[in-house]
Design an enzyme around this catalytic site. Structure first.
Site, PDB file in Angstrom:
ATOM      1  CG  ASP A   1      -2.225  -0.800   0.931  1.00 56.27           C
ATOM      2  OD1 ASP A   1      -2.449  -1.171  -0.242  1.00 56.27           O
ATOM      3  OD2 ASP A   1      -2.984  -1.053   1.878  1.00 56.27           O
TER       4      ASP A   1
ATOM      5  CE1 TYR B   1      -9.399  -3.701   6.879  1.00 55.21           C
ATOM      6  CE2 TYR B   1      -8.602  -4.652   4.832  1.00 55.21           C
ATOM      7  CZ  TYR B   1      -9.193  -4.800   6.069  1.00 55.21           C
ATOM      8  OH  TYR B   1      -9.574  -6.043   6.495  1.00 55.21           O
TER       9      TYR B   1
END
Lengths: 673, 673
Positions: free
Chosen positions: B324, B411
């Site tokens: 990420d 998320y």
């Protein structure tokens, strides 16, 4: 470890309650799990003294507490409203009468003794504060000790002694003895870091005299310099500086306490208190907004024992293998919380009663506090993926904390039970207080020639290596009494058939523990999840309704299995154990843990390897810290904490706080001019 | 994972800053580690566009950030006051120009390009938000996709797509591609739980067209029912109810922020920000009241990478092995914090700038917040052992928290750096947001016949198993630059010579890591402590001055070593690594992690097995969570947290907060009538 002279403290911090005459006021309690009231303790004293008059008997009370009703009875009482069912109200008094241990059960309604059994096995009851207060005065009038003091050039009037339990090292003699260790006070109240080392003093508590004395030679008492920690005795500069930070709740607290029953957010639970266990959380249920009902999570939770083995085999320290709950009493050692210091300004306090050795009630003011605190974000999401519909949603979290502090001699154990509206219960332990120091003739590390069994934390001062092993008794009732224990393993799967570009992935394998042996877990040896589920209840999509244990980093015992302290503290062999509910299996180290032989421990009970599937089960969880002291722990130790979480896992159909509103914003009021 | 359409969000939450003309206002910054200012970003854009005019080049900016000065230069700058030393101010721009990756270094003072290197190795730069916004529109005009939508009876106007990085599975082709996955919106904004499963859509980002499309068959899209989480769309009953809880500081905050430099209690540190790393804590020093000086602890700390491998080998999920930070940018994905929600009412906020793909600056309002919070007890002791001198001393603790939230698609990562006056730094991660759901034709667990690679969290909805592995780069400088890494093992010693009644005890053995291989640690395999010490500094009694790592319960990777994602994410092989400081070793998964081959990772660098003893060293710590989803995580997930502590261990001569005063009590003001 070690407590002594508590009486002195209580005279300062606590109101002594003298009940010379039997009170005829009603024995008020509101809930069958409420701790014994002041009047009930007095009644126990009166009834036992009637059978064993102190005029003709040596009688001391080592435990007075609620003889807990059968779980069935409590659950029935709780389930039927209005509460027409009556539950028996009995007390258990563990007394030593003429050197013999009696377990006396008293019916408090009938005001009579129901049973009076003699304990013939190994081990002795919890020490009374009063007998320790007498024992620690003995050296001060004991010739050989006076000589040792003189030989060291110490000022007798500055000597303060304390009692330490003896442990058990295979002896076959069966005397109720304690070690007494003495310290220098002088200008600093920090006696614990200033031992008079090299002395062996053993007191027989029944004879109340010194039966063994040995002086192995002079070791310097560490200096009092830099050991003071009281604010009133500190000199500037002070610092670092902290700005005030006040919590205010303009709507008032979000919880209500009625008697010992607490309601907060979606939780209801009962706060009990026991002279041995200290705080006890019972009947914790959470309201399910979707099912429109309260669902039980925890029937009962408390710290069953705290094992603190020191790691120094020499004469001054080898015996230090304390069982603080059983030997000194977590309840008896609970101290008064200081408002605005030990608990924030928005806390509410509960008093409680324990007992003196003569059986009279003893008030502990502010023994328990309950407060809400800002608890981070509850859940959030910023959505960035939808054209023209960006937004951020956050719910703020307020948590509820129930706190007690148990000070056993030098160490302060801050015991928290945190509740979250999202369904989690987070029990936490934090350690503060003062290290046990061994005096040595060493001022600098480069003088160390052999293992000193600790860290040189200051000149002449070894902070001795030790462990803190807390074991929680967690009688979970996940949405009902019959539960199972599930181990979910995470297993690597290799892809060998070319069906994926991946060569591997992990998946889960869930096994239900059939018997106690299946549920002995050393955490950290393989990845996975541990849950208590209700196999009789499923979610709408078919998952077992459950709660999961999220452990802290675990500590495993390092003593050998055959070593005496480890036999006694064998409940530390695993981090998790599961037993079928048994009303008598309360104390993981045994009911009589002082001088115990390890024949009544969780490790022994579970040898029966009983069935635990779809039964009323108890989860035992060991939380531990290996403590290698550091200079920062001296002369008083900043908090060292550990915590675990019981987290709903397929207990709810979905996020149970989806429809919670963040609490309203509050502005500090500006007063109109 | 996956971000897309960020542009849409920014238009709502963030002020777009258009800088068509080069600004001649001064490029104000106060500290050489300050993030690039708005003007500096514009200057970078101008300078690069001058060399590569957009009229004749396809130019996109994938990273613009501070080209960090040499550590020596910073330390020199910091140590000499007044700050007469000047530190070079340079920017790094990673651009793709006509499909070729350029690393362009710009001297911001001289306003010229210093170097312009082409990246020829494996992997690609961080994706730009803008190109993802274009890519996700492609399916909506792509015939075969429209057919798939029609075949499923879905309403095209409710389809929302998102980009997902492809990973690498041994391919030798070298195209910059992304997967696009599409979702149904309809009545709920919770697109992440409503995938249109069974579709493979691959977009070439350089061609900006769909180069692969496959429809493996219809799988029902999970219903929108019960997926909504916005307050404005919830129906009563609401609950559980939370009462307001306000924090007020009548003396004002205890911290000051000057530019990006923070002073609080005994701490000083700098808050940097980077498009890739997000928040960066630098130059954290603590004032030692006894030594009358500030002592450095942390030169630099940030999250270097976040690896999120999903554990489903099937076509829809096998490739989901996200990095990420490197693929999407922790800085680019930092979201605006909501006052009073994401941070308490007493928080202060910092804005920051990142960049658009065209190189123009982009403001993130409220990107960082700083606040104090009630932090439990700092230390306490109730003394019960001294005749007539009972007392209780407690110091209350206020802590400082620095927070950002990084939302990568579904998320939300809540990233906290907590500072304690007692010397600890506690970095914490909390996860919230929304699970990645796989659509399945299963409504109840009893219909499951084969491994579904996740939990059935709702009808037709599998919450797929996955891991979250965060790796922290912690360039500790414990009281100076030259440090060593020490492993202290706890070892059982058997007593065999009859010298003690004990049969065993434990002691410690400390070893200093000589080289990188000595410092590769899997936590949990053996008890012990891990410290970074300064071997050139000792305490008065001779202990090494140090800081200790107290880890959270660790997670270890479960993929096989030869699996492609694990080769790329090999920094998870150990929980702790130590490297010699190297200015270029910033990204544990590699600088070009999108489509990377794992040839530029921490695991590769450390193969050199360099010396690390008494050197400038960097500690890398992997913090992980194996995530087996639960129904409570649906439709939005209550916080799941993990944290570790860097704790002074013989760094100070004694408890550094011994002479701290508890903050003054505050009463809620009553207004005079």
């Amino acid at each position: 470890m070690a407590s002594s002279m508590k009486l002195m403290l209580f005279s300062a911090l606590i109101l002594l309650s003298f009940q010379a005459v039997f009170s005829v006021t009603p024995l008020q309690f509101q809930h069958p799990l409420d701790p014994l009231t002041k009047e009930e303790i007095s009644l126990v004293q009166t009834i036992v003294q009637k059978k064993y008059p102190t005029s003709s008997n040596r009688l001391s009370f080592h435990y007075i507490g609620l003889d807990e009703p059968e779980k069935n009875a409590i659950l029935q009482w709780e389930s039927i409203k209005p509460r027409i069912i009556t539950v028996p109200r009995k007390a258990l008094a563990i007394t030593i009468i003429n050197s013999i241990t009696h377990e006396i059960v008293i019916d408090l309604k009938a005001r009579r003794i129901v049973s009076d059994n003699i304990h013939n096995g190994n081990g002795f009851p919890t020490l009374s504060v009063d007998e320790q207060a007498v024992a620690i005065e003995l050296p001060l009038k004991y010739g050989p000790f006076l000589e040792s003091v003189k030989k060291r050039g110490l000022n007798l009037s500055e000597v303060v002694c304390s009692t330490f339990t003896m442990g058990w090292f295979g002896e076959t003699t069966n005397r109720r003895t304690v070690r007494v260790e003495c310290f220098m006070k002088e200008s600093s109240p920090n006696i614990w870091v200033r031992p008079i080392s090299g002395l062996t003093i053993v007191v027989d508590l029944e004879l109340m005299k010194i039966i063994e004395y040995h002086d192995s030679g002079i070791i310097p008492v560490p200096t009092a310099d830099n050991t003071e920690y009281r604010l009133s005795h500190q000199k500037p500069p002070f610092g670092p500086k902290q700005h005030s930070l006040a919590t205010h709740q303009p709507q008032g607290p979000g919880f209500t306490i009625s008697g010992h029953s607490v309601s907060w957010a979606n939780w209801k639970f009962h706060i009990g208190f026991d002279a041995r266990a200290g705080i006890v959380i019972s009947l914790a249920s959470i309201y399910d907004l979707e099912k429109h009902k309260s669902r039980r999570v925890l029937y009962k939770g408390y710290i069953s024992e705290l094992f603190v083995p020191y790691q120094d085999p020499t004469d001054d320290f080898y015996y230090k293998t304390f069982f603080d709950a059983g030997e000194f009493g977590f309840g008896l050692s609970t101290v008064s919380l200081v408002p605005n210091r030990d608990c924030p300004s928005n806390a509410q306090f509960l008093d409680t009663y324990v007992h003196n050795a003569d059986g009279s009630p003893l008030l502990i003011k502010n023994a328990i506090c309950v407060f809400e605190q800002y608890g981070n974000i509850m859940w959030r999401h910023t959505e960035t993926g939808i054209p023209n519909e960006s937004f951020a949603e956050t719910r703020t979290e307020v948590n509820l904390v129930v706190r007690t502090v148990v000070t056993v001699g030098n160490y302060d154990n801050i015991i928290d039970w945190e509740f979250k509206a999202s369904g989690s219960i987070k029990p936490a332990i934090a350690l503060s207080g003062i290290l046990e120091i061994k005096g040595v003739d060493i001022k600098h590390k480069n003088e160390i020639k052999s293992d000193q069994h600790g860290t040189l934390v200051s000149a002449n001062s070894i902070g001795v290596y030790h462990d803190h092993f807390y074991i929680y008794h967690l009688d979970l009732d996940i949405d009902g009494v019959s539960n199972s224990f599930e181990k979910t393993s995470l297993k690597t799967v290799r892809v060998t058939d070319g069906s994926s570009k991946r060569k591997s992935y992990w998946t889960t394998e869930t096994a239900t523990a059939k018997t106690e042996n299946d549920a002995k877990i050393i955490i950290g040896t393989s990845p996975g999840e541990l849950s208590v589920v209700n196999p009789n209840k499923k979610t709408a999509v078919g998952n077992d309704v459950g709660y999961r244990l999220i452990p802290a980093i675990p500590a495993h015992p390092l003593l050998t299995d055959d070593d005496w302290p480890q036999i006694r503290g064998a409940f530390t062999d695993f981090n998790v154990w599961v037993t079928p509910y048994n009303r008598t299996e309360k104390w993981a180290g045994g009911l009589y843990v002082d001088h115990s032989h390890g024949d009544d421990t969780l490790a022994v009970w579970t040898k029966k390897n009983r069935d635990i599937e779809n039964k009323d089960i108890v989860l035992w969880h060991v939380v531990g810290i290996h403590h290698v002291p550091a200079q920062e722990d001296f002369p008083i130790m900043p908090l060292l904490s550990t915590a675990f979480e019981l987290r709903p896992t397929n207990f709810f159909e979905r996020n149970p706080v989806l429809k919670t509103l963040s609490p309203k914003d509050v502005q500090w009021p500006g007063c109109p001019k």
